[in-house]
Design a protein around this motif. Structure first.
Motif, PDB file in Angstrom:
ATOM      1  N   LEU A 162       3.230 -12.846  -1.137  1.00 18.68           N
ATOM      2  CA  LEU A 162       3.449 -11.654  -1.958  1.00 18.68           C
ATOM      3  C   LEU A 162       2.268 -11.428  -2.906  1.00 18.68           C
ATOM      4  CD1 LEU A 162       5.328  -9.345  -2.791  1.00 18.68           C
ATOM      5  CD2 LEU A 162       6.392 -10.912  -4.430  1.00 18.68           C
ATOM      6  N   LEU A 163       1.799 -12.493  -3.542  1.00 17.64           N
ATOM      7  CA  LEU A 163       0.652 -12.381  -4.434  1.00 17.64           C
ATOM      8  C   LEU A 163      -0.577 -11.898  -3.674  1.00 17.64           C
ATOM      9  CD1 LEU A 163      -0.744 -12.856  -7.185  1.00 17.64           C
ATOM     10  CD2 LEU A 163      -1.134 -15.231  -6.457  1.00 17.64           C
ATOM     11  N   HIS A 164      -0.825 -12.482  -2.507  1.00 14.89           N
ATOM     12  CA  HIS A 164      -2.004 -12.095  -1.725  1.00 14.89           C
ATOM     13  C   HIS A 164      -1.903 -10.645  -1.247  1.00 14.89           C
ATOM     14  CE1 HIS A 164      -2.707 -16.610  -0.720  1.00 14.89           C
ATOM     15  NE2 HIS A 164      -3.235 -16.263  -1.879  1.00 14.89           N
ATOM     16  N   ALA A 165      -0.713 -10.203  -0.891  1.00 17.14           N
ATOM     17  CA  ALA A 165      -0.529  -8.812  -0.478  1.00 17.14           C
ATOM     18  C   ALA A 165      -0.848  -7.853  -1.627  1.00 17.14           C
ATOM     19  CB  ALA A 165       0.896  -8.589   0.018  1.00 17.14           C
ATOM     20  N   LYS A 166      -0.467  -8.229  -2.835  1.00 20.52           N
ATOM     21  CA  LYS A 166      -0.744  -7.382  -3.990  1.00 20.52           C
ATOM     22  C   LYS A 166      -2.243  -7.355  -4.299  1.00 20.52           C
ATOM     23  CE  LYS A 166       3.810  -7.744  -6.124  1.00 20.52           C
ATOM     24  NZ  LYS A 166       4.110  -6.295  -5.984  1.00 20.52           N
ATOM     25  N   ILE A 167      -2.915  -8.475  -4.110  1.00 24.38           N
ATOM     26  CA  ILE A 167      -4.367  -8.514  -4.331  1.00 24.38           C
ATOM     27  C   ILE A 167      -5.093  -7.662  -3.296  1.00 24.38           C
ATOM     28  CG2 ILE A 167      -6.396 -10.007  -4.345  1.00 24.38           C
ATOM     29  CD1 ILE A 167      -4.586 -12.261  -5.381  1.00 24.38           C
ATOM     30  N   VAL A 168      -4.685  -7.775  -2.034  1.00 24.31           N
ATOM     31  CA  VAL A 168      -5.298  -6.959  -0.981  1.00 24.31           C
ATOM     32  C   VAL A 168      -5.038  -5.477  -1.240  1.00 24.31           C
ATOM     33  CG1 VAL A 168      -5.242  -6.398   1.484  1.00 24.31           C
ATOM     34  CG2 VAL A 168      -5.208  -8.787   0.752  1.00 24.31           C
ATOM     35  N   SER A 218       2.155  -3.620 -10.490  1.00 29.61           N
ATOM     36  CA  SER A 218       2.543  -4.383  -9.302  1.00 29.61           C
ATOM     37  C   SER A 218       3.217  -5.702  -9.645  1.00 29.61           C
ATOM     38  CB  SER A 218       1.313  -4.652  -8.426  1.00 29.61           C
ATOM     39  OG  SER A 218       0.422  -5.559  -9.062  1.00 29.61           O
ATOM     40  N   ILE A 219       3.010  -6.193 -10.859  1.00 28.33           N
ATOM     41  CA  ILE A 219       3.625  -7.459 -11.257  1.00 28.33           C
ATOM     42  C   ILE A 219       4.636  -7.245 -12.380  1.00 28.33           C
ATOM     43  CG2 ILE A 219       3.238  -9.760 -12.195  1.00 28.33           C
ATOM     44  CD1 ILE A 219       2.194  -9.537  -9.406  1.00 28.33           C
ATOM     45  N   ALA A 220       4.140  -6.870 -13.556  1.00 25.74           N
ATOM     46  CA  ALA A 220       5.005  -6.818 -14.737  1.00 25.74           C
ATOM     47  C   ALA A 220       6.087  -5.745 -14.615  1.00 25.74           C
ATOM     48  CB  ALA A 220       4.157  -6.582 -15.990  1.00 25.74           C
ATOM     49  N   GLU A 221       5.716  -4.552 -14.162  1.00 22.68           N
ATOM     50  CA  GLU A 221       6.704  -3.479 -14.054  1.00 22.68           C
ATOM     51  C   GLU A 221       7.731  -3.799 -12.971  1.00 22.68           C
ATOM     52  OE1 GLU A 221       8.870  -0.159 -14.742  1.00 22.68           O
ATOM     53  OE2 GLU A 221       7.275  -1.007 -15.975  1.00 22.68           O
ATOM     54  N   GLU A 222       7.273  -4.380 -11.860  1.00 24.15           N
ATOM     55  CA  GLU A 222       8.217  -4.747 -10.798  1.00 24.15           C
ATOM     56  C   GLU A 222       9.114  -5.906 -11.233  1.00 24.15           C
ATOM     57  OE1 GLU A 222       6.610  -5.289  -6.930  1.00 24.15           O
ATOM     58  OE2 GLU A 222       5.625  -3.333  -6.870  1.00 24.15           O
ATOM     59  N   TYR A 223       8.585  -6.795 -12.060  1.00 27.67           N
ATOM     60  CA  TYR A 223       9.423  -7.870 -12.598  1.00 27.67           C
ATOM     61  C   TYR A 223      10.497  -7.292 -13.517  1.00 27.67           C
ATOM     62  CZ  TYR A 223      10.777 -12.081 -15.173  1.00 27.67           C
ATOM     63  OH  TYR A 223      11.489 -13.093 -15.753  1.00 27.67           O
ATOM     64  N   LEU A 243       0.826  -1.205   0.000  1.00 23.35           N
ATOM     65  CA  LEU A 243       0.000   0.000   0.000  1.00 23.35           C
ATOM     66  C   LEU A 243       0.860   1.256   0.000  1.00 23.35           C
ATOM     67  CD1 LEU A 243      -2.815  -1.057   2.491  1.00 23.35           C
ATOM     68  CD2 LEU A 243      -3.060  -0.641   0.041  1.00 23.35           C
ATOM     69  N   PHE A 244       1.961   1.226   0.735  1.00 17.58           N
ATOM     70  CA  PHE A 244       2.874   2.371   0.751  1.00 17.58           C
ATOM     71  C   PHE A 244       3.390   2.665  -0.647  1.00 17.58           C
ATOM     72  CE2 PHE A 244       7.347   3.775   0.909  1.00 17.58           C
ATOM     73  CZ  PHE A 244       7.177   5.011   1.499  1.00 17.58           C
ATOM     74  N   LYS A 245       3.742   1.626  -1.381  1.00 22.52           N
ATOM     75  CA  LYS A 245       4.255   1.816  -2.743  1.00 22.52           C
ATOM     76  C   LYS A 245       3.200   2.438  -3.645  1.00 22.52           C
ATOM     77  CE  LYS A 245       5.616  -2.429  -3.518  1.00 22.52           C
ATOM     78  NZ  LYS A 245       6.182  -3.598  -4.232  1.00 22.52           N
ATOM     79  N   VAL A 246       1.939   2.040  -3.472  1.00 18.95           N
ATOM     80  CA  VAL A 246       0.866   2.576  -4.324  1.00 18.95           C
ATOM     81  C   VAL A 246       0.572   4.031  -3.974  1.00 18.95           C
ATOM     82  CG1 VAL A 246      -1.559   2.386  -4.962  1.00 18.95           C
ATOM     83  CG2 VAL A 246      -0.164   0.325  -4.695  1.00 18.95           C
ATOM     84  N   PHE A 247       0.446   4.312  -2.679  1.00 22.41           N
ATOM     85  CA  PHE A 247       0.011   5.654  -2.274  1.00 22.41           C
ATOM     86  C   PHE A 247       1.110   6.707  -2.404  1.00 22.41           C
ATOM     87  CE2 PHE A 247      -3.437   3.253  -0.320  1.00 22.41           C
ATOM     88  CZ  PHE A 247      -4.519   4.068  -0.635  1.00 22.41           C
ATOM     89  N   ARG A 248       2.329   6.299  -2.649  1.00 24.20           N
ATOM     90  CA  ARG A 248       3.376   7.284  -2.906  1.00 24.20           C
ATOM     91  C   ARG A 248       3.502   7.594  -4.396  1.00 24.20           C
ATOM     92  NH1 ARG A 248       9.361   4.459  -2.248  1.00 24.20           N
ATOM     93  NH2 ARG A 248       9.206   3.057  -4.047  1.00 24.20           N
ATOM     94  N   GLN A 249       2.761   6.861  -5.221  1.00 21.15           N
ATOM     95  CA  GLN A 249       2.835   7.088  -6.664  1.00 21.15           C
ATOM     96  C   GLN A 249       1.983   8.284  -7.067  1.00 21.15           C
ATOM     97  OE1 GLN A 249       1.960   3.581  -8.967  1.00 21.15           O
ATOM     98  NE2 GLN A 249       3.233   2.259  -7.701  1.00 21.15           N
ATOM     99  N   PHE A 282      -7.841   2.094 -14.116  1.00 22.69           N
ATOM    100  CA  PHE A 282      -6.770   2.320 -13.138  1.00 22.69           C
ATOM    101  C   PHE A 282      -6.413   1.024 -12.412  1.00 22.69           C
ATOM    102  CE2 PHE A 282      -4.880   3.457  -9.092  1.00 22.69           C
ATOM    103  CZ  PHE A 282      -3.900   4.343  -9.502  1.00 22.69           C
ATOM    104  N   VAL A 283      -7.405   0.197 -12.126  1.00 16.75           N
ATOM    105  CA  VAL A 283      -7.132  -1.100 -11.513  1.00 16.75           C
ATOM    106  C   VAL A 283      -6.203  -1.914 -12.409  1.00 16.75           C
ATOM    107  CG1 VAL A 283      -8.170  -3.325 -10.892  1.00 16.75           C
ATOM    108  CG2 VAL A 283      -9.203  -1.209 -10.087  1.00 16.75           C
ATOM    109  N   ALA A 284      -6.439  -1.860 -13.725  1.00 13.55           N
ATOM    110  CA  ALA A 284      -5.581  -2.586 -14.672  1.00 13.55           C
ATOM    111  C   ALA A 284      -4.158  -2.040 -14.648  1.00 13.55           C
ATOM    112  CB  ALA A 284      -6.162  -2.492 -16.076  1.00 13.55           C
ATOM    113  N   ILE A 285      -4.022  -0.715 -14.614  1.00 14.76           N
ATOM    114  CA  ILE A 285      -2.693  -0.104 -14.567  1.00 14.76           C
ATOM    115  C   ILE A 285      -1.974  -0.493 -13.277  1.00 14.76           C
ATOM    116  CG2 ILE A 285      -1.457   2.098 -14.423  1.00 14.76           C
ATOM    117  CD1 ILE A 285      -3.646   3.280 -16.227  1.00 14.76           C
ATOM    118  N   LEU A 286      -2.710  -0.455 -12.164  1.00 12.00           N
ATOM    119  CA  LEU A 286      -2.125  -0.832 -10.878  1.00 12.00           C
ATOM    120  C   LEU A 286      -1.681  -2.292 -10.885  1.00 12.00           C
ATOM    121  CD1 LEU A 286      -1.536  -0.354  -7.865  1.00 12.00           C
ATOM    122  CD2 LEU A 286      -3.937  -0.896  -7.397  1.00 12.00           C
ATOM    123  N   ALA A 287      -2.533  -3.178 -11.404  1.00  7.29           N
ATOM    124  CA  ALA A 287      -2.201  -4.606 -11.440  1.00  7.29           C
ATOM    125  C   ALA A 287      -0.984  -4.860 -12.320  1.00  7.29           C
ATOM    126  CB  ALA A 287      -3.402  -5.403 -11.944  1.00  7.29           C
ATOM    127  N   ALA A 288      -0.928  -4.179 -13.464  1.00  6.60           N
ATOM    128  CA  ALA A 288       0.218  -4.356 -14.365  1.00  6.60           C
ATOM    129  C   ALA A 288       1.504  -3.854 -13.728  1.00  6.60           C
ATOM    130  CB  ALA A 288      -0.042  -3.630 -15.684  1.00  6.60           C
TER     131      ALA A 288
END
Length: 257
Positions: free
Chosen positions: A99-105, A76-81, A9-15, A68-74
């Motif tokens: 890690l997967l469950h944390a990203k879903i939450v 959190s996985i693909a960009e971080e990879y 959540l910290f990573k998302v809300f600082r974006q 925006f949900v799609a951008i966030l999901a992409a």
């Protein structure tokens, strides 16, 4: 697990993109004020008011949240990879499933924040533009304030399942492709092409794009319980299949090399 969720959540809300998206949403609401000023479709001939405006915005803008949900999901996985952040996270003593469950939450939490922000901002914009009014009007149907709020809350709650399923699909695609562009592109294709493939009325309810647009608004248009259950069944199928695929992919994906 809770620390992992807080970190996500910290990573998302600082974006900055999250707050940029909120500003875009306000701009869309202001644009709707001019578009629907006194002859808006969805209102009686007395015109819209602050009580009715959130229903108008929610009814015409559910895909903004999905995008925006799609951008966030992409991200959190693909960009971080791609950037190596995912590898660094897995070098810590955490499991891949955690890690997967944390990203879903995290995705679910941000989705709820955006939906709540949409409601409050549209109340403010609608009231400033049209005044508060003395009733909630949707088409020719008039509701009291409490009934209008109850209807709006139902629509918000029903917006969650299709958006969550949509985000889960994008997470699965991101795990498969490891490409942010491909993940977001898949989401846009699902949104844009879905109306073109819904010509057969017997099949339209099977498309996630249709459920994104229709499921939250069943209380307005089609309150029959069997239609609600049918839509929920389709959404849960998308959610369970994409979640199962994501679990399989993150377990076997070569992330650490």
């Amino acid at each position: 697990m809770s620390k992992l969720i807080h970190f996500e959540l910290f990573k998302v809300f600082r974006q900055k993109k999250l707050y940029l998206f909120m500003l875009i949403q306000i701009a869309v609401e202001i644009s709707a004020v001019f578009q629907y000023e006194w002859d808006a479709s969805g209102f009686t001939d007395t015109g819209p008011n602050g009580q009715s405006f959130p229903l108008l915005i929610l009814h015409n803008g559910p895909l903004f949240i999905a995008i925006f949900v799609a951008i966030l999901a992409a991200d959190s996985i693909a960009e971080e990879y791609r950037s190596g952040t995912l590898k660094k996270a897995l070098l810590c003593p955490i499991s891949r499933l955690d890690l997967l469950h944390a990203k879903i939450v995290s995705m679910f939490t941000v989705m709820m924040v955006l939906l709540i922000f949409l409601v409050f901002s549209s109340y403010v914009v609608g009231t400033i533009a049209f005044g508060w009014g003395d009733r909630t009007a949707v088409g020719e149907v008039i509701y009291s304030f409490s009934e209008g709020v109850q209807l709006l809350m139902h629509m918000i709650l029903l917006s969650v399942p299709p958006n969550l399923a949509f985000g889960m699909i994008v997470i699965f695609v991101a795990l498969v492709t490891s490409n942010p562009g491909a993940s977001i592109g898949t989401a846009l294709v699902l949104i844009v092409l879905s109306p073109l493939l819904e010509g057969i009325s017997q099949l339209e309810h099977l498309f996630i794009g249709y459920q994104l647009r229709a499921f939250p608004f069943l209380p307005l248009h089609d309150p029959a319980a069997h239609n609600l259950l049918g839509g929920l069944t389709v959404i849960l199928t998308y959610l369970s299949v994409s979640y199962t695929g994501s679990v399989m992919m993150i377990r076997k994906k070569d992330i650490l090399t």
